[in-house]
Design an enzyme around this catalytic site. Sequence first.
Site, mmCIF file in Angstrom:
data_model
loop_
_atom_site.group_PDB
_atom_site.id
_atom_site.type_symbol
_atom_site.label_atom_id
_atom_site.label_comp_id
_atom_site.label_asym_id
_atom_site.label_seq_id
_atom_site.Cartn_x
_atom_site.Cartn_y
_atom_site.Cartn_z
ATOM 1 N N ASP A 137 3.182 -23.180 12.276
ATOM 2 C CA ASP A 137 3.919 -22.196 11.478
ATOM 3 C C ASP A 137 3.971 -20.841 12.187
ATOM 4 O O ASP A 137 3.734 -19.801 11.565
ATOM 5 C CB ASP A 137 3.287 -22.058 10.090
ATOM 6 N N LYS A 139 5.616 -17.684 13.352
ATOM 7 C CA LYS A 139 6.768 -16.896 12.910
ATOM 8 C C LYS A 139 6.335 -15.441 12.848
ATOM 9 O O LYS A 139 5.128 -15.131 12.886
ATOM 10 C CB LYS A 139 7.246 -17.379 11.535
ATOM 11 N N ASN A 142 3.399 -14.070 10.701
ATOM 12 C CA ASN A 142 2.033 -14.450 11.055
ATOM 13 C C ASN A 142 1.532 -13.787 12.333
ATOM 14 O O ASN A 142 0.499 -14.177 12.870
ATOM 15 C CB ASN A 142 1.936 -15.975 11.184
ATOM 16 N N ASP A 158 -2.848 -17.161 9.555
ATOM 17 C CA ASP A 158 -2.331 -18.197 8.662
ATOM 18 C C ASP A 158 -2.377 -19.588 9.289
ATOM 19 O O ASP A 158 -1.409 -20.065 9.893
ATOM 20 C CB ASP A 158 -0.913 -17.872 8.212
ATOM 21 N N THR A 178 8.503 -23.404 8.986
ATOM 22 C CA THR A 178 9.501 -22.517 8.399
ATOM 23 C C THR A 178 10.834 -22.823 9.071
ATOM 24 O O THR A 178 10.894 -22.927 10.299
ATOM 25 C CB THR A 178 9.093 -21.048 8.603
#
Length: 525
Positions: A137, A139, A142, A158, A178
């Site tokens: 994840d 992105k 984060n 995260d 995501t």
Amino acid sequence: MGDNAITDTDINEIYEIKEVLGKGAFSQVKKCVHRESGAEFAVKVIDLRRVPPNEKAKIKREARICLMVNHPNIVKLHEVYEAPHTYFMVFELVSGGELFEDIVRRTFYSERDASHLMLQILSAMQHLHRLEIVHRDLKPENLLLESQRDGADIKLTDFGLAVMLEKQQNEWFGFAGTPGYLSPEVVKRVPYGKPVDMWAIGIILYILLAGYPPFWDDDTKVLYEQIKLGEYEYPSPDWDDVSSEARDLIDRLLVQDPAKRLTVDQALAHPWIAQSDRVAPHVHRQGTIEEMKRFNARRKFKGAIFTAIATNKLLFGSKSILEAAKKAASGPADGSASSSAGDAAAAAALANLTIGTPTSAAETPSEKHLESVETLIQPPRFQDATEEEVYQLTVRLLEAIHSGDYGLYAQLSDVKLTAFEPEAQGILVQGLEFHRFYLEAAKATRRRQGSVTSPGQHTFHPYSTIENPQVRILASGSAAVILYNRLTMSLSADTGKPTTHRYQETRIWEKHGTTWKQVHFHRSS
């Protein structure tokens, strides 16, 4: 480090727990102070009584993974305390806010600066991949900063979706991540591994240099098709002065075949990273900053919408999401003035609502994905195919309204359409000319301001969610009525101010031969 790092000691004996920094569906993030040293930390407090049974194991998986990690560019999990109904995860307190928010406040930002930032991100990823950890994840949300000082270290956070590889083998770990950062192999639903992180790094690098992503569409189906094709551009003039080395690195990261994608070690050895002072220009990129401001505004707004929807569905069942949306947009519920923007950003990342996602495709309730409304709201279930068809036609109609597509609206509507709606001030309107005026005026306004569907254009289209749709089939199947609550949220391109409207709508459809037509609707004020 294993479960022996998780203790059942009373956390209050070791730490003084202070004010709330942020909230999630099952957790709060609070500031805490070590009683002996006086050092400040952030503690994620998870109420296990509110966590669905299938999520509890994922929380412990996240804790185990975080306890394994020790790197200057990754938020450190120091300790975990377990009480009968509560889980306490004591993290390093980071206060610099999001990296992308920091960039847009800078008075000088160059390609060389982007290279130095990417070096830290790759260094963190190298540490994870050597431990056989896939983050899944990556992105902008984060990527935090340790503090607000100039040149503060990046902190990756995260690990709610992170997984461990077994024997360095790719597996199907589920459709997770995501949308804009998903790799082709995830979208295609085939086994995957570390290369998914490298694809996401390629997306982030593109944004660091342009201010907008290489793949974009409001419709996740269209977005996923773009990702599968892997076709992107370097539009002029945004990319005219970007070095060939930077574009080469992006091209080697955004490779469809994961076996041919650069590994993290190879990326670190690339000239744009290893020799940045020689190959990366040290020239201010004001255009990138302006584009990133708009990109930040859009993703923050979408994040608030989907956070509100997720919170409502998880905690409040079928109640209106309006109050949840207000809470998501307003920050910490206690209104604490002492929580800085940086603390709030860190808390938002740590208290991420999406504690985990299904680990197999069979558990996934929808083909859509994390940021899409369709995943956060369970798709409505209907008694038969006709009810489903009427619902889908209504969704298409709303899409036509949002995009100002009068052609599609007219195609779905009877020429003698009747309507009661607030704009008509209580008068029954018949025909399509009244609706043509509003749709074409909206489309013209967007055309003057620009559209978000391509780089460099900046009007934010509204988002709608349909709550509690009810479909009734009438007249032996030749007519149908659909009733629902409609929540519409939009963001002003000029002021950046979000607006929210909620309506009750009823639409009547008639079957003309084999085609359904909207013949009447009523919308509340």
